[in-house]
Design a protein around this motif. Structure first.
Motif, PDB file in Angstrom:
ATOM      1  N   GLU A  73     -10.568  -8.821   2.702  1.00 23.62           N
ATOM      2  CA  GLU A  73      -9.423  -9.645   2.304  1.00 23.62           C
ATOM      3  C   GLU A  73      -9.768 -10.472   1.071  1.00 23.62           C
ATOM      4  O   GLU A  73      -8.967 -10.587   0.140  1.00 23.62           O
ATOM      5  CB  GLU A  73      -9.003 -10.549   3.459  1.00 23.62           C
ATOM      6  CG  GLU A  73      -7.812 -11.428   3.141  1.00 23.62           C
ATOM      7  CD  GLU A  73      -7.460 -12.377   4.263  1.00 23.62           C
ATOM      8  OE1 GLU A  73      -6.256 -12.596   4.467  1.00 23.62           O
ATOM      9  OE2 GLU A  73      -8.381 -12.896   4.933  1.00 23.62           O
ATOM     10  N   ALA A  74     -10.979 -11.027   1.049  1.00 23.00           N
ATOM     11  CA  ALA A  74     -11.413 -11.825  -0.102  1.00 23.00           C
ATOM     12  C   ALA A  74     -11.473 -10.980  -1.376  1.00 23.00           C
ATOM     13  O   ALA A  74     -11.310 -11.503  -2.478  1.00 23.00           O
ATOM     14  CB  ALA A  74     -12.777 -12.454   0.188  1.00 23.00           C
ATOM     15  N   LEU A  75     -11.667  -9.675  -1.220  1.00 20.43           N
ATOM     16  CA  LEU A  75     -11.696  -8.760  -2.365  1.00 20.43           C
ATOM     17  C   LEU A  75     -10.303  -8.252  -2.738  1.00 20.43           C
ATOM     18  O   LEU A  75     -10.153  -7.415  -3.620  1.00 20.43           O
ATOM     19  CB  LEU A  75     -12.616  -7.576  -2.071  1.00 20.43           C
ATOM     20  CG  LEU A  75     -14.100  -7.912  -1.955  1.00 20.43           C
ATOM     21  CD1 LEU A  75     -14.883  -6.700  -1.449  1.00 20.43           C
ATOM     22  CD2 LEU A  75     -14.642  -8.393  -3.296  1.00 20.43           C
ATOM     23  N   GLY A  76      -9.292  -8.736  -2.016  1.00 18.65           N
ATOM     24  CA  GLY A  76      -7.920  -8.384  -2.360  1.00 18.65           C
ATOM     25  C   GLY A  76      -7.323  -7.218  -1.588  1.00 18.65           C
ATOM     26  O   GLY A  76      -6.253  -6.732  -1.927  1.00 18.65           O
ATOM     27  N   HIS A  77      -7.999  -6.782  -0.537  1.00 20.06           N
ATOM     28  CA  HIS A  77      -7.480  -5.665   0.248  1.00 20.06           C
ATOM     29  C   HIS A  77      -6.603  -6.170   1.396  1.00 20.06           C
ATOM     30  O   HIS A  77      -6.785  -7.281   1.897  1.00 20.06           O
ATOM     31  CB  HIS A  77      -8.633  -4.817   0.792  1.00 20.06           C
ATOM     32  CG  HIS A  77      -9.418  -4.176  -0.295  1.00 20.06           C
ATOM     33  ND1 HIS A  77      -9.021  -3.033  -0.925  1.00 20.06           N
ATOM     34  CD2 HIS A  77     -10.580  -4.557  -0.894  1.00 20.06           C
ATOM     35  CE1 HIS A  77      -9.896  -2.714  -1.845  1.00 20.06           C
ATOM     36  NE2 HIS A  77     -10.852  -3.632  -1.862  1.00 20.06           N
ATOM     37  N   LYS A  78      -5.674  -5.347   1.793  1.00 16.97           N
ATOM     38  CA  LYS A  78      -4.755  -5.671   2.880  1.00 16.97           C
ATOM     39  C   LYS A  78      -5.494  -5.518   4.212  1.00 16.97           C
ATOM     40  O   LYS A  78      -6.052  -4.457   4.513  1.00 16.97           O
ATOM     41  CB  LYS A  78      -3.557  -4.718   2.829  1.00 16.97           C
ATOM     42  CG  LYS A  78      -2.439  -5.065   3.749  1.00 16.97           C
ATOM     43  CD  LYS A  78      -1.264  -4.123   3.475  1.00 16.97           C
ATOM     44  CE  LYS A  78      -0.223  -4.211   4.540  1.00 16.97           C
ATOM     45  NZ  LYS A  78       0.869  -3.257   4.324  1.00 16.97           N
ATOM     46  N   VAL A  79      -5.528  -6.585   4.991  1.00 11.93           N
ATOM     47  CA  VAL A  79      -6.178  -6.593   6.310  1.00 11.93           C
ATOM     48  C   VAL A  79      -5.317  -7.402   7.268  1.00 11.93           C
ATOM     49  O   VAL A  79      -4.423  -8.131   6.855  1.00 11.93           O
ATOM     50  CB  VAL A  79      -7.600  -7.212   6.263  1.00 11.93           C
ATOM     51  CG1 VAL A  79      -8.479  -6.534   5.230  1.00 11.93           C
ATOM     52  CG2 VAL A  79      -7.546  -8.710   6.002  1.00 11.93           C
ATOM     53  N   GLY A  80      -5.619  -7.295   8.541  1.00 12.20           N
ATOM     54  CA  GLY A  80      -4.933  -8.152   9.502  1.00 12.20           C
ATOM     55  C   GLY A  80      -5.105  -7.698  10.932  1.00 12.20           C
ATOM     56  O   GLY A  80      -5.732  -6.684  11.219  1.00 12.20           O
ATOM     57  N   ARG A  81      -4.518  -8.501  11.786  1.00 12.03           N
ATOM     58  CA  ARG A  81      -4.519  -8.178  13.218  1.00 12.03           C
ATOM     59  C   ARG A  81      -3.147  -7.614  13.558  1.00 12.03           C
ATOM     60  O   ARG A  81      -2.134  -8.003  12.976  1.00 12.03           O
ATOM     61  CB  ARG A  81      -4.846  -9.404  14.051  1.00 12.03           C
ATOM     62  CG  ARG A  81      -3.791 -10.482  13.983  1.00 12.03           C
ATOM     63  CD  ARG A  81      -4.214 -11.716  14.785  1.00 12.03           C
ATOM     64  NE  ARG A  81      -3.152 -12.677  14.860  1.00 12.03           N
ATOM     65  CZ  ARG A  81      -2.934 -13.636  13.975  1.00 12.03           C
ATOM     66  NH1 ARG A  81      -3.718 -13.758  12.922  1.00 12.03           N
ATOM     67  NH2 ARG A  81      -1.925 -14.474  14.127  1.00 12.03           N
ATOM     68  N   GLY A  82      -3.145  -6.705  14.511  1.00 10.86           N
ATOM     69  CA  GLY A  82      -1.886  -6.110  14.921  1.00 10.86           C
ATOM     70  C   GLY A  82      -1.909  -5.772  16.396  1.00 10.86           C
ATOM     71  O   GLY A  82      -2.866  -6.098  17.111  1.00 10.86           O
ATOM     72  N   PHE A  83      -0.871  -5.111  16.829  1.00 13.36           N
ATOM     73  CA  PHE A  83      -0.716  -4.764  18.232  1.00 13.36           C
ATOM     74  C   PHE A  83      -0.354  -3.291  18.322  1.00 13.36           C
ATOM     75  O   PHE A  83       0.588  -2.836  17.671  1.00 13.36           O
ATOM     76  CB  PHE A  83       0.379  -5.629  18.870  1.00 13.36           C
ATOM     77  CG  PHE A  83       0.454  -5.517  20.351  1.00 13.36           C
ATOM     78  CD1 PHE A  83      -0.450  -6.191  21.156  1.00 13.36           C
ATOM     79  CD2 PHE A  83       1.426  -4.730  20.960  1.00 13.36           C
ATOM     80  CE1 PHE A  83      -0.387  -6.094  22.542  1.00 13.36           C
ATOM     81  CE2 PHE A  83       1.495  -4.628  22.338  1.00 13.36           C
ATOM     82  CZ  PHE A  83       0.591  -5.316  23.127  1.00 13.36           C
ATOM     83  N   ASP A  84      -1.122  -2.543  19.084  1.00 16.04           N
ATOM     84  CA  ASP A  84      -0.896  -1.113  19.272  1.00 16.04           C
ATOM     85  C   ASP A  84       0.200  -0.935  20.319  1.00 16.04           C
ATOM     86  O   ASP A  84      -0.028  -1.106  21.507  1.00 16.04           O
ATOM     87  CB  ASP A  84      -2.196  -0.448  19.727  1.00 16.04           C
ATOM     88  CG  ASP A  84      -2.080   1.043  19.927  1.00 16.04           C
ATOM     89  OD1 ASP A  84      -0.962   1.586  19.851  1.00 16.04           O
ATOM     90  OD2 ASP A  84      -3.119   1.669  20.167  1.00 16.04           O
ATOM     91  N   ASP A  85       1.405  -0.596  19.857  1.00 16.82           N
ATOM     92  CA  ASP A  85       2.529  -0.477  20.789  1.00 16.82           C
ATOM     93  C   ASP A  85       2.842   0.981  21.157  1.00 16.82           C
ATOM     94  O   ASP A  85       3.944   1.291  21.594  1.00 16.82           O
ATOM     95  CB  ASP A  85       3.772  -1.172  20.245  1.00 16.82           C
ATOM     96  CG  ASP A  85       4.200  -0.628  18.896  1.00 16.82           C
ATOM     97  OD1 ASP A  85       3.568   0.315  18.391  1.00 16.82           O
ATOM     98  OD2 ASP A  85       5.182  -1.163  18.343  1.00 16.82           O
TER      99      ASP A  85
END
Length: 146
Positions: free
Chosen positions: A71-83
């Motif tokens: 994320e600090a390098l500018g990439h898309k990251v995150g937490r999600g939910f496997d539905d």
């Protein structure tokens, strides 16, 4: 460490421990002889589960650290939910960390319920699982060099 390597390490540990005996009271040179008791299968399983849980906590900590670095390098990251309803999993096991790599491929990891507080450091993921299993092989590391 891959899940297969973890399994192998646990199996090796179990074979070394299979003859382990616990001493209860006394010493051999005294009139009272010690009572020997074999470790039960339940005790072995509990030890193995604790070790495996610790390995996954370490992995999950590294996953979140990697995501934060990306994320600090500018990439898309995150937490999600496997539905995905085709998976017969309890909801507490459906939490996922997603990281988009420089080549726009995606890697993801499911996070154990006891490690969910780690996810508080990540933003919500603004996408969905892309359907690939890239993170299961080391080739994704090559994309970091690009």
């Amino acid at each position: 460490m891959s899940p297969d390597a973890v399994d192998k390490n646990i199996q090796e540990w179990e074979s070394r421990q299979s003859n382990l005996l616990l001493m209860e009271g006394g010493y051999p040179h005294l009139p009272q002889r010690p009572t020997l008791k074999k470790i039960t299968q339940e005790q072995k399983q509990a030890v193995n589960q604790d070790k495996l849980d610790n390995v996954y906590t370490q992995r999950n900590t590294l996953v979140v650290a990697f995501a934060l670095a990306m994320e600090a390098l500018g990439h898309k990251v995150g937490r999600g939910f496997d539905d995905d309803k085709t998976k017969d999993w309890a909801d507490e096991w459906r939490h996922v960390v997603y990281v988009e790599l420089p080549d726009r491929s995606q890697i993801s990891w499911h996070i154990a319920p006891k490690d969910l507080p780690l996810l508080d450091m990540l933003p919500e993921y603004e996408g969905k699982w892309d359907g690939t299993f890239v993170g299961r092989s080391p080739e994704w590391l090559e994309t970091l060099a690009e």
